[in-house]
Design a protein around this motif. Sequence first.
Motif, PDB file in Angstrom:
ATOM      1  N   PHE A 101      11.528  -1.871  -7.904  1.00 43.13           N
ATOM      2  CA  PHE A 101      11.625  -3.453  -7.914  1.00 43.13           C
ATOM      3  C   PHE A 101      10.988  -4.132  -9.047  1.00 43.13           C
ATOM      4  CE2 PHE A 101       9.363  -7.326  -7.094  1.00 43.13           C
ATOM      5  CZ  PHE A 101      10.167  -8.414  -6.710  1.00 43.13           C
ATOM      6  N   ILE A 102      11.746  -4.688  -9.750  1.00 40.08           N
ATOM      7  CA  ILE A 102      11.317  -5.256 -11.122  1.00 40.08           C
ATOM      8  C   ILE A 102      10.899  -6.729 -10.821  1.00 40.08           C
ATOM      9  CG2 ILE A 102      11.860  -5.606 -13.497  1.00 40.08           C
ATOM     10  CD1 ILE A 102      11.684  -2.702 -12.765  1.00 40.08           C
ATOM     11  N   ALA A 103       9.726  -6.897 -11.108  1.00 41.26           N
ATOM     12  CA  ALA A 103       9.135  -8.499 -11.117  1.00 41.26           C
ATOM     13  C   ALA A 103       9.420  -9.163 -12.197  1.00 41.26           C
ATOM     14  CB  ALA A 103       7.887  -8.526 -10.414  1.00 41.26           C
ATOM     15  N   LYS A 104       8.412  -9.079 -13.057  1.00 38.27           N
ATOM     16  CA  LYS A 104       8.344  -9.945 -14.446  1.00 38.27           C
ATOM     17  C   LYS A 104       8.306  -8.835 -15.524  1.00 38.27           C
ATOM     18  CE  LYS A 104       7.172 -14.317 -12.380  1.00 38.27           C
ATOM     19  NZ  LYS A 104       6.177 -15.274 -12.320  1.00 38.27           N
ATOM     20  N   GLY A 105       9.219  -8.912 -16.365  1.00 36.18           N
ATOM     21  CA  GLY A 105       8.981  -8.057 -17.680  1.00 36.18           C
ATOM     22  C   GLY A 105       8.565  -9.108 -18.812  1.00 36.18           C
ATOM     23  N   ASN A 106       9.525  -9.096 -19.809  1.00 38.01           N
ATOM     24  CA  ASN A 106       9.039 -10.034 -20.872  1.00 38.01           C
ATOM     25  C   ASN A 106       9.744 -11.412 -20.407  1.00 38.01           C
ATOM     26  OD1 ASN A 106       8.065  -8.130 -22.738  1.00 38.01           O
ATOM     27  ND2 ASN A 106      10.276  -7.380 -23.085  1.00 38.01           N
ATOM     28  N   ALA A 107       8.875 -12.311 -20.023  1.00 36.98           N
ATOM     29  CA  ALA A 107       9.285 -13.601 -19.378  1.00 36.98           C
ATOM     30  C   ALA A 107       9.934 -14.391 -20.710  1.00 36.98           C
ATOM     31  CB  ALA A 107       7.891 -14.274 -18.924  1.00 36.98           C
ATOM     32  N   PRO A 108      10.995 -15.168 -20.317  1.00 33.36           N
ATOM     33  CA  PRO A 108      11.583 -15.946 -21.146  1.00 33.36           C
ATOM     34  C   PRO A 108      10.580 -16.982 -21.769  1.00 33.36           C
ATOM     35  CG  PRO A 108      12.357 -16.311 -19.071  1.00 33.36           C
ATOM     36  CD  PRO A 108      11.571 -15.097 -18.802  1.00 33.36           C
ATOM     37  N   ALA A 109      11.068 -17.498 -22.954  1.00 31.24           N
ATOM     38  CA  ALA A 109      10.160 -18.695 -23.574  1.00 31.24           C
ATOM     39  C   ALA A 109      10.127 -20.072 -22.229  1.00 31.24           C
ATOM     40  CB  ALA A 109      10.889 -19.079 -24.730  1.00 31.24           C
ATOM     41  N   GLY A 169       3.747 -10.713 -10.566  1.00 31.54           N
ATOM     42  CA  GLY A 169       4.420  -9.880 -11.970  1.00 31.54           C
ATOM     43  C   GLY A 169       4.239  -8.611 -11.581  1.00 31.54           C
ATOM     44  N   THR A 170       4.185  -8.065 -10.377  1.00 32.74           N
ATOM     45  CA  THR A 170       3.907  -6.494  -9.925  1.00 32.74           C
ATOM     46  C   THR A 170       5.213  -5.911  -9.872  1.00 32.74           C
ATOM     47  OG1 THR A 170       1.842  -7.133  -8.845  1.00 32.74           O
ATOM     48  CG2 THR A 170       2.722  -5.087  -8.252  1.00 32.74           C
ATOM     49  N   ASN A 171       5.577  -4.742 -10.548  1.00 32.35           N
ATOM     50  CA  ASN A 171       6.665  -3.720 -10.543  1.00 32.35           C
ATOM     51  C   ASN A 171       6.343  -2.981  -9.451  1.00 32.35           C
ATOM     52  OD1 ASN A 171       7.982  -5.187 -12.291  1.00 32.35           O
ATOM     53  ND2 ASN A 171       7.824  -3.789 -14.040  1.00 32.35           N
ATOM     54  N   ALA A 178      12.522   0.245 -14.757  1.00 28.16           N
ATOM     55  CA  ALA A 178      13.308   1.126 -13.905  1.00 28.16           C
ATOM     56  C   ALA A 178      14.200   2.382 -14.487  1.00 28.16           C
ATOM     57  CB  ALA A 178      14.305   0.177 -12.965  1.00 28.16           C
ATOM     58  N   GLY A 179      14.332   1.947 -15.883  1.00 33.40           N
ATOM     59  CA  GLY A 179      15.102   2.893 -16.907  1.00 33.40           C
ATOM     60  C   GLY A 179      16.721   2.739 -16.402  1.00 33.40           C
ATOM     61  N   ALA A 180      17.142   3.850 -16.420  1.00 31.20           N
ATOM     62  CA  ALA A 180      18.733   3.954 -16.354  1.00 31.20           C
ATOM     63  C   ALA A 180      18.987   3.856 -14.796  1.00 31.20           C
ATOM     64  CB  ALA A 180      19.416   5.240 -16.790  1.00 31.20           C
TER      65      ALA A 180
END
Length: 399
Positions: free
Chosen positions: A268-276, A71-73, A221-223
């Motif tokens: 690099f975007i790993a895990k943000g708000n994980a889905p249910a 879960g590391t960005n 990461a933004g825009a």
Amino acid sequence: MFLSFNFPCVPARVILTLAAGALAAAPALAAPYADGDLILGFVAAEGTGADQTLLVNLGPSSGYRDAFDAGTNKLNFVTIGPRLATQFGAAWHDRTDLYVSLFGVTSSSVTAATLFSRDPARTLYVSQPRISAGTPGAADSGGCSIPGNTAMTGSAIPMVQVSQRYAEATADAAGVVIIDDAKATTLDEFTRPVAASSFSNFNDGIEQIFAAGSWGTLGDAGAVEAALDLYRLQARSDIAGQYGQEEIIREGVYKGTITVSQGGAVSFIAKGNAPADGFNTWAAAKGLPSGVAADDDRDSDGIPALTEYGLDLNPLAFDALPAPVPAEGGGGLQFTFTKGAAAGMDPKITYQVEHSSTLNADWTALTATVNDATKISALLPAGDPSGRRFGRLKIIKSN
């Protein structure tokens, strides 16, 4: 028939290593490359820069694999905007004929048992363009797979060739190289817009095309101007200590998203708000307690809860599993399973039919004749020399 499940190991901590960042002392040097490094490539269909390909080494693919699991960005870890502007013009990010893609490969060997940061030979990393911003840390693309071992090798070989082109070139401090398209085995030969099928077997392409205006916003990461989902495909799962022994071979597994901003900053975007978690949601709806284990079998029918979820059976009542039926023409047995409505759409759940002649460690995946959101079916062939043949459905839940 035997049904099983397992879970991938999740490293407790990971450090994302970068081949380019530590080389800022010299303006130009031999391109740093090691087997398995992830390459970000830009190809223009026409106009400014169309006669050359721009490649940048993002470091070991395994680092992104492990960063996603942890879960590391990694934000703005390299900036290539000035080089993109020089190569493709100041408005490169608004060009509708500029393609960007990702790829990485360990080796094209079909026999080597060598591990590259726990990845077997012919482990591929490829991109798929995101459809929309979606949920950061969850795939929002079509996914990918390769139909057989010959095809797997057929994609690994050109990836190795392009990687060699990179390694032969001279890189700047950010790991960027420019390669003349007149040379053989350059990226444009194997990806769009030149190739109809990227690296021979990715029929829907691995590239995203830039467009006028911002692509959108993606988490931390933004825009951004481009967002590519990164998938890992392995050719084998039988080497002791390898990563992904529980994963289906030749099937893409999402490992995060690489983005490029208007200034050329790569993140690099790993895990943000994980889905249910679909399994937990299903279990609660079926009357099971919160946090029930995947191997729970409180109805004592021999079917663990994860398998009941995968086939939408009743975890509180005795169920029978479907039996195989003779194939048309008497050529073996057809295994067919109806997937649960929720599990069949759950990106964390994968299904694989396997066969064995001993019920020991020789389980081998069968190529599914049907594998969609509602059903999986595979043919268990007749005529095994041992006189025995067993089949099982394997249901896997990733984290």
